[in-house]
Design a protein around this motif. Structure first.
Motif, PDB file in Angstrom:
ATOM      1  N   LEU A  26    -104.058  29.537 -21.028  1.00 20.59           N
ATOM      2  CA  LEU A  26    -105.313  30.096 -21.352  1.00 20.59           C
ATOM      3  C   LEU A  26    -105.061  31.420 -22.141  1.00 20.59           C
ATOM      4  O   LEU A  26    -104.322  32.247 -21.492  1.00 20.59           O
ATOM      5  CB  LEU A  26    -105.937  30.126 -20.090  1.00 20.59           C
ATOM      6  CG  LEU A  26    -107.424  31.342 -20.220  1.00 20.59           C
ATOM      7  CD1 LEU A  26    -108.303  30.155 -20.607  1.00 20.59           C
ATOM      8  CD2 LEU A  26    -107.644  31.617 -18.949  1.00 20.59           C
ATOM      9  N   TYR A  27    -105.985  31.566 -23.113  1.00 22.21           N
ATOM     10  CA  TYR A  27    -105.733  32.807 -23.973  1.00 22.21           C
ATOM     11  C   TYR A  27    -106.811  33.866 -23.099  1.00 22.21           C
ATOM     12  O   TYR A  27    -107.989  33.305 -22.922  1.00 22.21           O
ATOM     13  CB  TYR A  27    -106.465  32.721 -25.320  1.00 22.21           C
ATOM     14  CG  TYR A  27    -105.743  31.848 -26.340  1.00 22.21           C
ATOM     15  CD1 TYR A  27    -104.434  32.540 -26.766  1.00 22.21           C
ATOM     16  CD2 TYR A  27    -106.099  30.541 -26.734  1.00 22.21           C
ATOM     17  CE1 TYR A  27    -103.839  31.702 -27.787  1.00 22.21           C
ATOM     18  CE2 TYR A  27    -105.349  29.878 -27.765  1.00 22.21           C
ATOM     19  CZ  TYR A  27    -104.348  30.428 -28.407  1.00 22.21           C
ATOM     20  OH  TYR A  27    -103.791  29.686 -29.086  1.00 22.21           O
ATOM     21  N   SER A  28    -106.341  34.820 -22.747  1.00 24.86           N
ATOM     22  CA  SER A  28    -107.236  35.573 -21.934  1.00 24.86           C
ATOM     23  C   SER A  28    -107.642  37.021 -22.899  1.00 24.86           C
ATOM     24  O   SER A  28    -107.047  37.860 -23.004  1.00 24.86           O
ATOM     25  CB  SER A  28    -106.515  36.182 -20.758  1.00 24.86           C
ATOM     26  OG  SER A  28    -107.451  37.262 -19.992  1.00 24.86           O
ATOM     27  N   GLY A  29    -108.890  36.845 -23.267  1.00 26.30           N
ATOM     28  CA  GLY A  29    -109.417  37.857 -24.220  1.00 26.30           C
ATOM     29  C   GLY A  29    -109.794  38.824 -23.378  1.00 26.30           C
ATOM     30  O   GLY A  29    -109.698  40.247 -23.656  1.00 26.30           O
ATOM     31  N   PHE A  30    -110.264  38.221 -21.931  1.00 21.77           N
ATOM     32  CA  PHE A  30    -110.635  39.683 -20.958  1.00 21.77           C
ATOM     33  C   PHE A  30    -109.571  40.647 -20.797  1.00 21.77           C
ATOM     34  O   PHE A  30    -109.838  41.813 -20.568  1.00 21.77           O
ATOM     35  CB  PHE A  30    -111.130  38.874 -19.925  1.00 21.77           C
ATOM     36  CG  PHE A  30    -112.414  38.315 -20.074  1.00 21.77           C
ATOM     37  CD1 PHE A  30    -113.556  38.972 -20.621  1.00 21.77           C
ATOM     38  CD2 PHE A  30    -112.934  37.013 -19.200  1.00 21.77           C
ATOM     39  CE1 PHE A  30    -114.988  38.525 -20.799  1.00 21.77           C
ATOM     40  CE2 PHE A  30    -114.271  36.699 -19.411  1.00 21.77           C
ATOM     41  CZ  PHE A  30    -115.413  37.226 -19.990  1.00 21.77           C
ATOM     42  N   PHE A  31    -108.258  39.886 -20.757  1.00 20.55           N
ATOM     43  CA  PHE A  31    -107.269  40.853 -20.418  1.00 20.55           C
ATOM     44  C   PHE A  31    -106.894  41.749 -21.534  1.00 20.55           C
ATOM     45  O   PHE A  31    -106.603  42.901 -21.328  1.00 20.55           O
ATOM     46  CB  PHE A  31    -105.864  39.933 -19.982  1.00 20.55           C
ATOM     47  CG  PHE A  31    -104.757  40.976 -19.396  1.00 20.55           C
ATOM     48  CD1 PHE A  31    -104.758  41.301 -18.378  1.00 20.55           C
ATOM     49  CD2 PHE A  31    -103.657  41.212 -20.330  1.00 20.55           C
ATOM     50  CE1 PHE A  31    -103.752  42.358 -17.838  1.00 20.55           C
ATOM     51  CE2 PHE A  31    -102.860  41.978 -19.916  1.00 20.55           C
ATOM     52  CZ  PHE A  31    -102.822  42.766 -18.794  1.00 20.55           C
ATOM     53  N   ALA A  32    -107.025  41.219 -22.723  1.00 24.39           N
ATOM     54  CA  ALA A  32    -106.693  42.012 -23.860  1.00 24.39           C
ATOM     55  C   ALA A  32    -107.758  43.335 -23.932  1.00 24.39           C
ATOM     56  O   ALA A  32    -107.553  44.261 -24.117  1.00 24.39           O
ATOM     57  CB  ALA A  32    -107.041  41.081 -25.003  1.00 24.39           C
ATOM     58  N   LEU A  33    -108.942  42.900 -23.383  1.00 25.17           N
ATOM     59  CA  LEU A  33    -110.092  44.018 -23.243  1.00 25.17           C
ATOM     60  C   LEU A  33    -109.700  45.254 -22.369  1.00 25.17           C
ATOM     61  O   LEU A  33    -109.810  46.104 -22.465  1.00 25.17           O
ATOM     62  CB  LEU A  33    -111.557  43.529 -23.022  1.00 25.17           C
ATOM     63  CG  LEU A  33    -112.489  44.361 -23.093  1.00 25.17           C
ATOM     64  CD1 LEU A  33    -112.974  45.177 -24.263  1.00 25.17           C
ATOM     65  CD2 LEU A  33    -113.917  43.532 -22.579  1.00 25.17           C
ATOM     66  N   ALA A  34    -109.243  44.557 -21.274  1.00 24.04           N
ATOM     67  CA  ALA A  34    -108.902  45.567 -20.077  1.00 24.04           C
ATOM     68  C   ALA A  34    -107.660  46.510 -20.570  1.00 24.04           C
ATOM     69  O   ALA A  34    -107.544  47.551 -20.384  1.00 24.04           O
ATOM     70  CB  ALA A  34    -108.325  44.581 -18.919  1.00 24.04           C
ATOM     71  N   GLY A  69    -104.188  32.623 -10.997  1.00 22.24           N
ATOM     72  CA  GLY A  69    -103.214  32.081 -10.195  1.00 22.24           C
ATOM     73  C   GLY A  69    -101.763  31.478 -11.108  1.00 22.24           C
ATOM     74  O   GLY A  69    -100.936  30.822 -10.152  1.00 22.24           O
ATOM     75  N   ALA A  70    -102.024  31.589 -12.345  1.00 14.52           N
ATOM     76  CA  ALA A  70    -100.563  31.306 -13.077  1.00 14.52           C
ATOM     77  C   ALA A  70     -99.469  31.919 -12.649  1.00 14.52           C
ATOM     78  O   ALA A  70     -99.429  33.072 -12.387  1.00 14.52           O
ATOM     79  CB  ALA A  70    -101.003  31.134 -14.448  1.00 14.52           C
ATOM     80  N   PRO A  71     -98.319  31.229 -12.846  1.00  9.14           N
ATOM     81  CA  PRO A  71     -96.971  32.050 -12.644  1.00  9.14           C
ATOM     82  C   PRO A  71     -96.772  33.001 -13.704  1.00  9.14           C
ATOM     83  O   PRO A  71     -95.605  33.750 -13.342  1.00  9.14           O
ATOM     84  CB  PRO A  71     -96.160  30.853 -12.313  1.00  9.14           C
ATOM     85  CG  PRO A  71     -96.547  29.676 -13.175  1.00  9.14           C
ATOM     86  CD  PRO A  71     -98.152  29.984 -13.125  1.00  9.14           C
ATOM     87  N   ALA A  72     -97.009  32.585 -14.875  1.00  8.91           N
ATOM     88  CA  ALA A  72     -96.461  33.468 -16.032  1.00  8.91           C
ATOM     89  C   ALA A  72     -97.638  33.946 -17.016  1.00  8.91           C
ATOM     90  O   ALA A  72     -98.526  32.997 -17.161  1.00  8.91           O
ATOM     91  CB  ALA A  72     -95.428  32.811 -16.647  1.00  8.91           C
ATOM     92  N   VAL A  73     -97.536  35.081 -17.434  1.00 11.19           N
ATOM     93  CA  VAL A  73     -98.199  35.263 -18.722  1.00 11.19           C
ATOM     94  C   VAL A  73     -97.490  36.010 -19.580  1.00 11.19           C
ATOM     95  O   VAL A  73     -96.511  36.694 -19.508  1.00 11.19           O
ATOM     96  CB  VAL A  73     -99.436  36.618 -18.244  1.00 11.19           C
ATOM     97  CG1 VAL A  73    -100.091  37.154 -19.284  1.00 11.19           C
ATOM     98  CG2 VAL A  73    -100.180  35.750 -17.015  1.00 11.19           C
ATOM     99  N   ILE A  74     -97.589  35.857 -20.871  1.00 15.79           N
ATOM    100  CA  ILE A  74     -97.132  36.374 -22.099  1.00 15.79           C
ATOM    101  C   ILE A  74     -98.201  37.199 -22.912  1.00 15.79           C
ATOM    102  O   ILE A  74     -99.104  36.613 -23.609  1.00 15.79           O
ATOM    103  CB  ILE A  74     -96.297  35.129 -22.980  1.00 15.79           C
ATOM    104  CG1 ILE A  74     -95.509  34.370 -22.177  1.00 15.79           C
ATOM    105  CG2 ILE A  74     -95.310  35.970 -23.956  1.00 15.79           C
ATOM    106  CD1 ILE A  74     -94.836  33.330 -23.080  1.00 15.79           C
ATOM    107  N   VAL A  75     -98.087  38.448 -22.884  1.00 17.28           N
ATOM    108  CA  VAL A  75     -98.904  39.245 -23.496  1.00 17.28           C
ATOM    109  C   VAL A  75     -98.093  39.450 -25.077  1.00 17.28           C
ATOM    110  O   VAL A  75     -97.202  39.593 -25.172  1.00 17.28           O
ATOM    111  CB  VAL A  75     -98.924  40.748 -22.868  1.00 17.28           C
ATOM    112  CG1 VAL A  75    -100.036  41.638 -23.559  1.00 17.28           C
ATOM    113  CG2 VAL A  75     -99.260  40.524 -21.170  1.00 17.28           C
ATOM    114  N   VAL A  76     -99.239  38.886 -25.718  1.00 13.61           N
ATOM    115  CA  VAL A  76     -98.930  39.463 -27.344  1.00 13.61           C
ATOM    116  C   VAL A  76     -99.379  40.814 -27.902  1.00 13.61           C
ATOM    117  O   VAL A  76    -100.513  40.883 -27.865  1.00 13.61           O
ATOM    118  CB  VAL A  76     -99.597  38.089 -27.853  1.00 13.61           C
ATOM    119  CG1 VAL A  76     -99.191  38.329 -29.510  1.00 13.61           C
ATOM    120  CG2 VAL A  76     -99.138  36.967 -27.637  1.00 13.61           C
TER     121      VAL A  76
END
Ligand SMILES: Cc1cc2nc3c(=O)[nH]c(=O)nc-3n(C[C@H](O)[C@H](O)[C@H](O)COP(=O)(O)O)c2cc1C
Length: 258
Positions: free
Chosen positions: A204-212, A170-177
């Motif tokens: 939060l570092y999202s390792g799951f999103f990196a995997l996706a 539910g965060a308002p922003a994500v920065i994909v590296v």
């Protein structure tokens, strides 16, 4: 590097001291007749020569910014730095409210200023706000498909439910590296997290999103990723909805002095 650059030395300013030559990691400068000169333009363009010159005689073309004089105000205080590093926590609960453009710009700036191997400057950033939901949906769709398989081999995933906000909480922003080199991307992300912390934001570092993003062609298309571009991590950023009152214990460092 993405842009062409050329080293130039202003002979009127150069005093032939040799500091640029002595400090160049690519052995790309010589001093003859009391003046320094680059040997070639095939260089990593790290700009040590610019930074070390006592008379500001060295310049490198093709950058948007002018070098800034250093006056010692940048010095870090060890105890405060360690206190800040030790105080950060992964944030998984976010309060309402957008992350300002100014904060996003500072966080990306922290990534940009981070060193890269061979000065490749090969890290890029995708700021998700408007398309955040769409990207999360694609990642959720993938994880719901693969969860039954994961549950066969991994005990933790048996307790995991992939809800609509599994990745971004539910965060308002994500920065994909994004980077070809994982180390370069990870170093940038770490400094970016500190910059977010300085703005009072949670990450939060999202390792799951990196995997996706690795596994889903649809998500890669949505992110506009070219072949070979890797999502190193995604920084999920927002205002913290939790206040942590003390540091978390960590195991002692596994360190050897040889
Ligand atoms: C590279 C990396 C990837 C991570 N991926 C996730 C993730 O996908 N989901 C999640 O809930 N936490 C993720 N985390 C958070 C870790 O679980 C967390 O850092 C760890 O439990 C220590 O807690 P702390 O960050 O609050 O100190 C990730 C952390 C790192 C460093």
């Amino acid at each position: 590097m993405r842009f062409p650059h050329e080293i130039a030395i202003d002979p009127a300013r150069c005093i032939g001291c040799g500091l640029c030559r002595d400090d160049c990691p690519a052995s790309n400068l010589s001093v003859a007749g009391g003046k320094a000169a680059p040997l070639t333009q095939a260089c990593i363009m790290c700009a040590h020569c610019v930074a070390v010159c006592p008379t500001n005689a060295v310049s490198i073309s093709g950058f948007d910014e002018e070098p800034r004089p250093l006056d010692g105000a940048e010095a870090l205080e060890p105890a405060r730095l360690l206190a800040a590093i030790g105080a950060r926590r992964s944030m998984r609960r976010f309060a309402e409210g957008p992350v300002s453009d100014e904060a996003i710009a500072d966080i990306v700036e922290a990534g940009r200023l981070t060193p890269t191997g061979k000065n490749a400057q090969d890290v890029s950033y995708i700021v998700l706000r408007e398309r955040l939901d769409r990207c999360e949906q694609l990642a959720v769709r993938l994880f719901r498909r693969i969860l039954p398989l994961a549950r066969l081999v991994d005990a933790t995933s048996r307790r995991t439910e992939v809800d609509e906000h599994f990745f971004f909480k539910g965060a308002p922003a994500v920065i994909v590296v994004v980077a070809k080199d994982q180390v370069n991307g990870a170093l940038a992300a770490s400094n970016m997290e500190l910059a977010a912390q300085a703005h009072g934001l949670g990450v939060l570092y999202s390792g799951f999103f990196a995997l996706a993003a690795k596994l889903s062609p649809a998500l890669r298309r949505e992110l506009g990723l070219a072949r070979g571009q890797k999502v190193v991590t995604a920084l999920v950023v927002g205002h913290p909805a939790v206040t942590y009152r003390r540091t978390a214990p960590k195991e002692p460092a596994d360190v050897r002095f040889l």
